[in-house]
Design a protein around this motif. Structure first.
Motif, PDB file in Angstrom:
ATOM      1  N   PHE A  53       3.717  24.908  35.790  1.00 40.43           N
ATOM      2  CA  PHE A  53       4.354  25.196  37.076  1.00 40.43           C
ATOM      3  C   PHE A  53       5.016  23.922  37.607  1.00 40.43           C
ATOM      4  CE2 PHE A  53       4.030  25.466  41.780  1.00 40.43           C
ATOM      5  CZ  PHE A  53       4.851  26.566  41.966  1.00 40.43           C
ATOM      6  N   VAL A  54       6.223  24.059  38.184  1.00 43.77           N
ATOM      7  CA  VAL A  54       6.956  22.914  38.716  1.00 43.77           C
ATOM      8  C   VAL A  54       7.191  23.099  40.213  1.00 43.77           C
ATOM      9  CG1 VAL A  54       9.137  21.624  38.636  1.00 43.77           C
ATOM     10  CG2 VAL A  54       8.109  22.474  36.515  1.00 43.77           C
ATOM     11  N   GLU A  55       6.905  22.049  41.000  1.00 40.55           N
ATOM     12  CA  GLU A  55       7.218  22.009  42.429  1.00 40.55           C
ATOM     13  C   GLU A  55       8.266  20.922  42.620  1.00 40.55           C
ATOM     14  OE1 GLU A  55       3.206  23.403  44.735  1.00 40.55           O
ATOM     15  OE2 GLU A  55       3.488  21.264  44.454  1.00 40.55           O
ATOM     16  N   VAL A  56       9.269  21.212  43.441  1.00 37.72           N
ATOM     17  CA  VAL A  56      10.351  20.255  43.689  1.00 37.72           C
ATOM     18  C   VAL A  56      10.405  19.948  45.174  1.00 37.72           C
ATOM     19  CG1 VAL A  56      12.827  19.839  43.478  1.00 37.72           C
ATOM     20  CG2 VAL A  56      11.656  21.208  41.755  1.00 37.72           C
ATOM     21  N   TYR A  57      10.523  18.652  45.502  1.00 38.04           N
ATOM     22  CA  TYR A  57      10.572  18.198  46.878  1.00 38.04           C
ATOM     23  C   TYR A  57      11.831  17.377  47.121  1.00 38.04           C
ATOM     24  CZ  TYR A  57       5.601  19.299  46.956  1.00 38.04           C
ATOM     25  OH  TYR A  57       4.400  19.926  46.866  1.00 38.04           O
ATOM     26  N   ALA A  58      12.362  17.444  48.332  1.00 38.60           N
ATOM     27  CA  ALA A  58      13.430  16.566  48.798  1.00 38.60           C
ATOM     28  C   ALA A  58      12.824  15.768  49.941  1.00 38.60           C
ATOM     29  CB  ALA A  58      14.633  17.380  49.273  1.00 38.60           C
TER      30      ALA A  58
END
Length: 65
Positions: A53-58
């Motif tokens: 699973f991948v989580e992406v943040y800015a």
């Protein structure tokens, strides 16, 4: 965004920090998030070592960037 260890929200596995990369271009630069006012922020991604699973943040510019 702090560099403390993250836990996967799906399986509770260990998350590994990285970046998203463009494929097929010379130099493969990281993707950025761009607001309507053209402010660009480098994205940070975390991938679960167990389930993928991948989580992406800015992250905000005030959060250590």
């Amino acid at each position: 965004m702090s560099d403390e260890p993250k836990t996967c929200t799906k399986c509770k596995g260990e998350m590994e920090k990285g970046t998203l990369q463009q494929a097929g271009r010379f130099g493969e630069t990281p993707f950025t998030w761009e607001a309507s006012d053209e402010t660009r922020i480098k994205l940070v991604a975390y991938r679960c070592k167990e389930c993928g699973f991948v989580e992406v943040y800015a992250p905000s510019k005030t959060a250590g960037s």
